[in-house]
Design an enzyme around this catalytic site. Structure first.
Site, mmCIF file in Angstrom:
data_model
loop_
_atom_site.group_PDB
_atom_site.id
_atom_site.type_symbol
_atom_site.label_atom_id
_atom_site.label_comp_id
_atom_site.label_asym_id
_atom_site.label_seq_id
_atom_site.Cartn_x
_atom_site.Cartn_y
_atom_site.Cartn_z
ATOM 1 N N HIS A 1 7.207 3.696 6.218
ATOM 2 C CA HIS A 1 5.836 4.037 5.800
ATOM 3 C C HIS A 1 5.803 5.195 4.808
ATOM 4 C CE1 HIS A 1 4.164 2.086 9.711
ATOM 5 N NE2 HIS A 1 4.439 1.191 8.778
ATOM 6 N N GLN B 1 8.618 5.044 11.519
ATOM 7 C CA GLN B 1 7.287 4.826 10.944
ATOM 8 C C GLN B 1 6.703 6.182 10.534
ATOM 9 O OE1 GLN B 1 4.929 1.802 13.506
ATOM 10 N NE2 GLN B 1 6.439 2.723 14.886
ATOM 11 N N ASN B 2 7.398 7.245 10.924
ATOM 12 C CA ASN B 2 6.861 8.586 10.680
ATOM 13 C C ASN B 2 7.048 8.972 9.229
ATOM 14 O OD1 ASN B 2 6.243 8.638 13.371
ATOM 15 N ND2 ASN B 2 8.100 9.746 13.957
HETATM 16 C C1 BV8 Z 1 0.645 -4.495 5.352
HETATM 17 C C2 BV8 Z 1 1.075 6.185 6.708
HETATM 18 C C3 BV8 Z 1 0.856 -6.392 3.995
HETATM 19 C C4 BV8 Z 1 -0.310 6.720 6.686
HETATM 20 C C5 BV8 Z 1 0.872 4.325 8.199
HETATM 21 C C6 BV8 Z 1 -6.190 -5.890 6.795
HETATM 22 C C7 BV8 Z 1 -5.716 -5.753 5.490
HETATM 23 C C8 BV8 Z 1 -4.390 -5.458 5.229
HETATM 24 C C9 BV8 Z 1 -3.517 -5.283 6.260
HETATM 25 C C10 BV8 Z 1 -4.002 -5.405 7.545
HETATM 26 C C11 BV8 Z 1 -5.313 -5.723 7.834
HETATM 27 N N1 BV8 Z 1 -5.462 -5.762 9.183
HETATM 28 C C12 BV8 Z 1 -4.290 -5.495 9.774
HETATM 29 C C13 BV8 Z 1 -3.401 -5.287 8.791
HETATM 30 C C14 BV8 Z 1 -2.043 -4.940 8.951
HETATM 31 C C15 BV8 Z 1 -1.999 -3.415 9.045
HETATM 32 C C16 BV8 Z 1 -2.008 -3.080 10.524
HETATM 33 O O1 BV8 Z 1 -1.029 -3.320 11.184
HETATM 34 N N2 BV8 Z 1 -3.118 -2.550 11.007
HETATM 35 C C17 BV8 Z 1 -3.201 -2.231 12.407
HETATM 36 C C18 BV8 Z 1 -4.049 -0.997 12.592
HETATM 37 C C19 BV8 Z 1 -3.736 -3.442 13.136
HETATM 38 N N3 BV8 Z 1 -0.774 -3.024 8.411
HETATM 39 C C20 BV8 Z 1 -0.785 -2.647 7.137
HETATM 40 O O2 BV8 Z 1 -1.780 -2.527 6.457
HETATM 41 C C21 BV8 Z 1 0.590 -2.424 6.557
HETATM 42 N N4 BV8 Z 1 0.715 -3.178 5.344
HETATM 43 O O3 BV8 Z 1 0.371 -5.174 6.304
HETATM 44 O O4 BV8 Z 1 0.907 -5.007 4.107
HETATM 45 C C22 BV8 Z 1 -0.508 -6.700 3.464
HETATM 46 C C23 BV8 Z 1 -0.914 -6.095 2.289
HETATM 47 C C24 BV8 Z 1 -2.159 -6.430 1.796
HETATM 48 C C25 BV8 Z 1 -2.974 -7.313 2.492
HETATM 49 C C26 BV8 Z 1 -2.549 -7.875 3.708
HETATM 50 C C27 BV8 Z 1 -1.312 -7.554 4.206
HETATM 51 C C28 BV8 Z 1 0.775 -0.952 6.227
HETATM 52 C C29 BV8 Z 1 0.919 -0.181 7.505
HETATM 53 C C30 BV8 Z 1 1.312 1.255 7.186
HETATM 54 C C31 BV8 Z 1 0.119 2.150 7.396
HETATM 55 N N5 BV8 Z 1 0.530 3.534 7.221
HETATM 56 N N6 BV8 Z 1 1.289 5.557 7.966
HETATM 57 C C32 BV8 Z 1 -0.295 8.131 7.146
HETATM 58 O O5 BV8 Z 1 0.523 8.503 8.010
HETATM 59 O O6 BV8 Z 1 -1.167 8.862 6.628
HETATM 60 S S1 BV8 Z 1 0.890 3.812 9.778
HETATM 61 C C33 BV8 Z 1 0.453 5.119 10.757
HETATM 62 O O7 BV8 Z 1 0.056 4.582 11.981
HETATM 63 C C34 BV8 Z 1 1.598 6.036 11.101
HETATM 64 O O8 BV8 Z 1 2.490 6.263 10.067
HETATM 65 C C35 BV8 Z 1 2.264 5.330 12.217
HETATM 66 O O9 BV8 Z 1 3.260 4.525 11.718
HETATM 67 C C36 BV8 Z 1 1.163 4.471 12.731
HETATM 68 C C37 BV8 Z 1 0.784 5.006 14.065
HETATM 69 O O10 BV8 Z 1 1.596 4.374 14.909
HETATM 70 P P1 BV8 Z 1 2.515 5.206 15.902
HETATM 71 O O11 BV8 Z 1 3.596 5.846 15.143
HETATM 72 O O12 BV8 Z 1 2.861 4.249 16.972
HETATM 73 O O13 BV8 Z 1 1.630 6.408 16.463
HETATM 74 P P2 BV8 Z 1 0.413 6.335 17.491
HETATM 75 O O14 BV8 Z 1 -0.316 7.619 17.366
HETATM 76 O O15 BV8 Z 1 -0.319 5.043 17.322
HETATM 77 O O16 BV8 Z 1 1.147 6.264 18.930
HETATM 78 C C38 BV8 Z 1 1.906 7.353 19.383
HETATM 79 C C39 BV8 Z 1 2.695 6.855 20.575
HETATM 80 O O17 BV8 Z 1 3.542 7.916 21.009
HETATM 81 C C40 BV8 Z 1 1.825 6.499 21.765
HETATM 82 O O18 BV8 Z 1 2.285 5.274 22.313
HETATM 83 C C41 BV8 Z 1 2.083 7.640 22.757
HETATM 84 O O19 BV8 Z 1 2.037 7.201 24.101
HETATM 85 C C42 BV8 Z 1 3.467 8.027 22.408
HETATM 86 N N7 BV8 Z 1 3.812 9.425 22.716
HETATM 87 C C43 BV8 Z 1 3.000 10.513 22.723
HETATM 88 N N8 BV8 Z 1 3.728 11.614 23.025
HETATM 89 C C44 BV8 Z 1 5.020 11.205 23.203
HETATM 90 C C45 BV8 Z 1 5.079 9.810 23.005
HETATM 91 N N9 BV8 Z 1 6.221 9.109 23.099
HETATM 92 C C46 BV8 Z 1 7.342 9.787 23.408
HETATM 93 N N10 BV8 Z 1 7.376 11.139 23.616
HETATM 94 C C47 BV8 Z 1 6.241 11.870 23.522
HETATM 95 N N11 BV8 Z 1 6.270 13.186 23.735
#
Ligand code: BV8
Ligand code: ZN
Length: 250
Positions: free
Chosen positions: A121, A103-104
């Site tokens: 992504h 996802q990165n």
């Molecule tokens: C989609 C690029 C179909 C950006 C990213 C309303 C309208 C439309 C869609 C939605 C909506 N409501 C919900 C949705 C769906 C939405 C969604 O899921 N929202 C969430 C917030 C509920 N998804 C979308 O919109 C996707 N498209 O659904 O299209 C559609 C289309 C139109 C209309 C309807 C549907 C698109 C999703 C892609 C978004 N873009 N990235 C950018 O980077 O600038 S996502 C972005 O967030 C990141 O890229 C990454 O992928 C994500 C974050 O997630 P994680 O990678 O898990 O990172 P996070 O910080 O959250 O967690 C880190 C983890 O690491 C933690 O658990 C931590 O404990 C752990 N950690 C920390 N240190 C360590 C570790 N683990 C191991 N070792 C360590 N040292």
């Protein structure tokens, strides 16, 4: 080096699995010094919520702010290196069928030597025109201010980051590969993802429905923890090298 106890079930499952899929998130790059998505805010952009900046609405409303924010993240990426977790996955993938689905938007898996990386992504280092979609290789310059006007395409459009924003569809080909890897793997590792963002966070369920073993490697509990067969509370850069070493010895 401190002895890391790898869960035996994980070593056994990894030794047996003919195909492995690894779903990585921002935590995979945390030990490289890249802040995770939700704490990605630094400097001039610390007052903005990444969830609002990473959207087509923000781009249409304030392209200069969004462009500068991504330029700043590109500069951050160029200043860091892959960590031991990235290198362990590359080493493992050199001798076993290990498919990385990330996802990165960074290129740290590639820079560590992983050959097959599926970015669901998009990529921080790629850009394209928001109108005719022509690809652009844009030089990365440190943004001097909070807003930097994005380059113009010749067609009247603006050059945007080739990143999937919230509300945008995932790239069909890449997500198709990710689904195939989830359906065909016998073991799926979830490394460094909070499991919040769909449809990527739905991939582990797909693997489980096909009878795969799903193991979470994350220091914290996540939305996916209770669905995993096994949870290993460890970080990417400690757990993955220890797993690969245990496999080499098994
Ligand atoms: C989609 C690029 C179909 C950006 C990213 C309303 C309208 C439309 C869609 C939605 C909506 N409501 C919900 C949705 C769906 C939405 C969604 O899921 N929202 C969430 C917030 C509920 N998804 C979308 O919109 C996707 N498209 O659904 O299209 C559609 C289309 C139109 C209309 C309807 C549907 C698109 C999703 C892609 C978004 N873009 N990235 C950018 O980077 O600038 S996502 C972005 O967030 C990141 O890229 C990454 O992928 C994500 C974050 O997630 P994680 O990678 O898990 O990172 P996070 O910080 O959250 O967690 C880190 C983890 O690491 C933690 O658990 C931590 O404990 C752990 N950690 C920390 N240190 C360590 C570790 N683990 C191991 N070792 C360590 N040292
Ligand atoms: Zn254009």
């Amino acid at each position: 080096m401190k002895q890391v106890d790898v869960p035996e079930e994980l070593v056994a499952a990894a030794a047996k699995a003919r195909t492995v899929a690894v779903l990585t998130g921002a935590g995979m790059s945390a030990e490289s010094g890249l802040p995770t998505f939700r704490d990605a805010q630094t400097g001039l952009w610390s007052k903005y919520d990444p969830m609002t900046l990473a959207t087509p609405e923000a781009w249409n409303e304030d392209p200069g702010l969004v462009w500068a924010w991504y330029q700043n993240r590109r500069i951050q990426l160029m200043a860091v290196q892959p960590n031991d977790g990235h290198r362990a996955l590359a080493q493992w993938g050199a001798c076993r069928d290990v498919k990385i689905v990330t996802q990165n938007v960074d290129d740290l898996h590639e820079r560590a030597g992983s050959a097959e990386v599926t970015h669901v992504h998009g990529s921080l280092l790629k850009s394209h025109c928001d109108t005719c979609r022509t690809g652009f290789d844009v030089s990365v310059a440190p943004p001097e201010s909070e807003r930097v006007a994005p380059p113009d395409c010749g067609c009247g459009g603006k050059v945007r980051p080739s990143i999937v924003w919230f509300g945008e569809m995932l790239p069909e080909v890449e997500f198709g590969h990710a689904v195939a890897h989830a359906q065909n793997c016998e073991l799926m590792l979830l490394v460094g993802t909070s499991g919040i963002v769909y449809p990527a966070a739905g991939l582990p369920q797909l693997a489980l429905s096909r009878g795969a073993t799903v193991v979470e490697i994350n220091p914290q509990e996540t939305d996916l923890s209770d669905r995993a067969d096994l949870v290993w509370r460890a970080t990417a850069a400690t757990a993955l090298p220890a797993l690969v070493e245990a496999l080499a010895l098994s």
